[in-house]
Design a protein around this motif. Structure first.
Motif, PDB file in Angstrom:
ATOM      1  N   LYS A  15      55.552  34.848  39.903  1.00  0.00           N
ATOM      2  CA  LYS A  15      54.274  34.143  39.996  1.00  0.00           C
ATOM      3  C   LYS A  15      53.135  35.126  40.211  1.00  0.00           C
ATOM      4  O   LYS A  15      52.075  35.015  39.605  1.00  0.00           O
ATOM      5  CB  LYS A  15      54.328  33.105  41.123  1.00  0.00           C
ATOM      6  CG  LYS A  15      53.125  32.190  41.175  1.00  0.00           C
ATOM      7  CD  LYS A  15      52.776  31.593  39.840  1.00  0.00           C
ATOM      8  CE  LYS A  15      53.459  30.318  39.552  1.00  0.00           C
ATOM      9  NZ  LYS A  15      53.016  29.713  38.274  1.00  0.00           N
ATOM     10  N   MET A  16      53.350  36.123  41.071  1.00  0.00           N
ATOM     11  CA  MET A  16      52.324  37.142  41.322  1.00  0.00           C
ATOM     12  C   MET A  16      51.979  37.858  40.019  1.00  0.00           C
ATOM     13  O   MET A  16      50.802  38.059  39.707  1.00  0.00           O
ATOM     14  CB  MET A  16      52.821  38.156  42.351  1.00  0.00           C
ATOM     15  CG  MET A  16      51.932  39.376  42.499  1.00  0.00           C
ATOM     16  SD  MET A  16      50.383  39.069  43.338  1.00  0.00           S
ATOM     17  CE  MET A  16      50.972  38.887  44.985  1.00  0.00           C
ATOM     18  N   SER A  17      52.980  38.238  39.262  1.00  0.00           N
ATOM     19  CA  SER A  17      52.758  38.933  37.998  1.00  0.00           C
ATOM     20  C   SER A  17      51.934  38.073  37.040  1.00  0.00           C
ATOM     21  O   SER A  17      50.966  38.546  36.442  1.00  0.00           O
ATOM     22  CB  SER A  17      54.104  39.292  37.367  1.00  0.00           C
ATOM     23  OG  SER A  17      53.921  39.868  36.109  1.00  0.00           O
ATOM     24  N   GLN A  18      52.298  36.814  36.909  1.00  0.00           N
ATOM     25  CA  GLN A  18      51.573  35.905  36.014  1.00  0.00           C
ATOM     26  C   GLN A  18      50.127  35.700  36.465  1.00  0.00           C
ATOM     27  O   GLN A  18      49.201  35.770  35.654  1.00  0.00           O
ATOM     28  CB  GLN A  18      52.266  34.541  35.957  1.00  0.00           C
ATOM     29  CG  GLN A  18      53.607  34.561  35.273  1.00  0.00           C
ATOM     30  CD  GLN A  18      54.356  33.247  35.475  1.00  0.00           C
ATOM     31  OE1 GLN A  18      54.000  32.426  36.317  1.00  0.00           O
ATOM     32  NE2 GLN A  18      55.414  33.063  34.697  1.00  0.00           N
ATOM     33  N   ARG A  21      47.975  38.998  36.171  1.00  0.00           N
ATOM     34  CA  ARG A  21      47.635  39.288  34.772  1.00  0.00           C
ATOM     35  C   ARG A  21      46.588  38.298  34.253  1.00  0.00           C
ATOM     36  O   ARG A  21      45.655  38.700  33.561  1.00  0.00           O
ATOM     37  CB  ARG A  21      48.883  39.265  33.901  1.00  0.00           C
ATOM     38  CG  ARG A  21      48.582  39.674  32.476  1.00  0.00           C
ATOM     39  CD  ARG A  21      49.854  40.009  31.713  1.00  0.00           C
ATOM     40  NE  ARG A  21      49.593  40.318  30.324  1.00  0.00           N
ATOM     41  CZ  ARG A  21      49.243  41.510  29.863  1.00  0.00           C
ATOM     42  NH1 ARG A  21      49.119  42.512  30.687  1.00  0.00           N
ATOM     43  NH2 ARG A  21      49.020  41.711  28.585  1.00  0.00           N
ATOM     44  N   ALA A  22      46.727  37.028  34.590  1.00  0.00           N
ATOM     45  CA  ALA A  22      45.757  36.020  34.138  1.00  0.00           C
ATOM     46  C   ALA A  22      44.381  36.286  34.734  1.00  0.00           C
ATOM     47  O   ALA A  22      43.362  36.207  34.038  1.00  0.00           O
ATOM     48  CB  ALA A  22      46.240  34.617  34.500  1.00  0.00           C
ATOM     49  N   SER A  23      44.342  36.624  36.011  1.00  0.00           N
ATOM     50  CA  SER A  23      43.064  36.915  36.655  1.00  0.00           C
ATOM     51  C   SER A  23      42.433  38.175  36.057  1.00  0.00           C
ATOM     52  O   SER A  23      41.228  38.213  35.777  1.00  0.00           O
ATOM     53  CB  SER A  23      43.276  37.086  38.162  1.00  0.00           C
ATOM     54  OG  SER A  23      42.053  37.309  38.811  1.00  0.00           O
ATOM     55  N   LYS A  24      43.259  39.189  35.834  1.00  0.00           N
ATOM     56  CA  LYS A  24      42.770  40.433  35.238  1.00  0.00           C
ATOM     57  C   LYS A  24      42.244  40.163  33.828  1.00  0.00           C
ATOM     58  O   LYS A  24      41.172  40.660  33.459  1.00  0.00           O
ATOM     59  CB  LYS A  24      43.887  41.472  35.210  1.00  0.00           C
ATOM     60  CG  LYS A  24      43.460  42.825  34.696  1.00  0.00           C
ATOM     61  CD  LYS A  24      44.614  43.827  34.772  1.00  0.00           C
ATOM     62  CE  LYS A  24      44.137  45.220  34.422  1.00  0.00           C
ATOM     63  NZ  LYS A  24      45.214  46.213  34.510  1.00  0.00           N
ATOM     64  N   ALA A  25      42.975  39.384  33.051  1.00  0.00           N
ATOM     65  CA  ALA A  25      42.553  39.069  31.678  1.00  0.00           C
ATOM     66  C   ALA A  25      41.203  38.362  31.680  1.00  0.00           C
ATOM     67  O   ALA A  25      40.323  38.677  30.868  1.00  0.00           O
ATOM     68  CB  ALA A  25      43.603  38.210  30.981  1.00  0.00           C
TER      69      ALA A  25
END
Length: 153
Positions: A15-18, A21-25
């Motif tokens: 969940k952290m990875s997802q 990455r979504a926030s960074k994107a």
């Protein structure tokens, strides 16, 4: 490790990875970048004289075709230019432009926001423990899969 703890670890890391990455994107999109392009541009900018695609690929831990594709996607932004390598006509040197250098503080700002949004509420002592644990986990996984796994992601 008990099964219940195994499930918690897996769920938390996935969940952290997802979410990260979504926030960074989302944040990078405001700059006209995709995840990964920020690191590529930042690494390039650390070399005032630029670097060849093969040097860039090695520095990023990716295959040369991956670096070439990433550069092609970035090219329309005007953030770098290609210059011939005087000693080898087959090679080109990738050099960050002034526009690319102006983008660096915004990239670093995104990284700061992400770090603060992710761990900012955690006190300094616990943050150090979390970071140590994550770095140790990265080291263990890197030893198991090798750096080439980074090139595939």
């Amino acid at each position: 490790m008990e099964a219940r703890e195994v499930m918690r670890v897996n769920r938390a890391l996935n969940k952290m990875s997802q979410l990260y990455r979504a926030s960074k994107a989302r944040k990078l999109a405001a700059l006209g970048l995709h995840p990964g392009q920020d690191v590529l541009l930042w690494v390039l900018a650390q070399e005032p004289d630029g670097m060849t695609v093969s040097q860039l690929a090695a520095r990023l831990g990716v295959e040369q075709p991956t670096a070439t594709r990433s550069l092609a996607r970035l090219e329309t932004g005007g953030w770098f230019r290609r210059e011939p390598v005087p000693t080898d006509r087959r090679q080109v040197r990738i050099v960050v432009t002034e526009a690319g250098h102006r983008l660096l503080p915004a990239i670093e700002g995104v990284w700061t926001e992400l770090a603060e949004e992710t761990l900012g509420e955690v006190d300094e002592e616990r943050r150090a423990i979390v970071l140590d644990a994550l770095e140790q986990a990265n080291d263990r996984l890197r030893a198991k899969v090798g750096e080439e796994a980074l090139a595939e992601s």
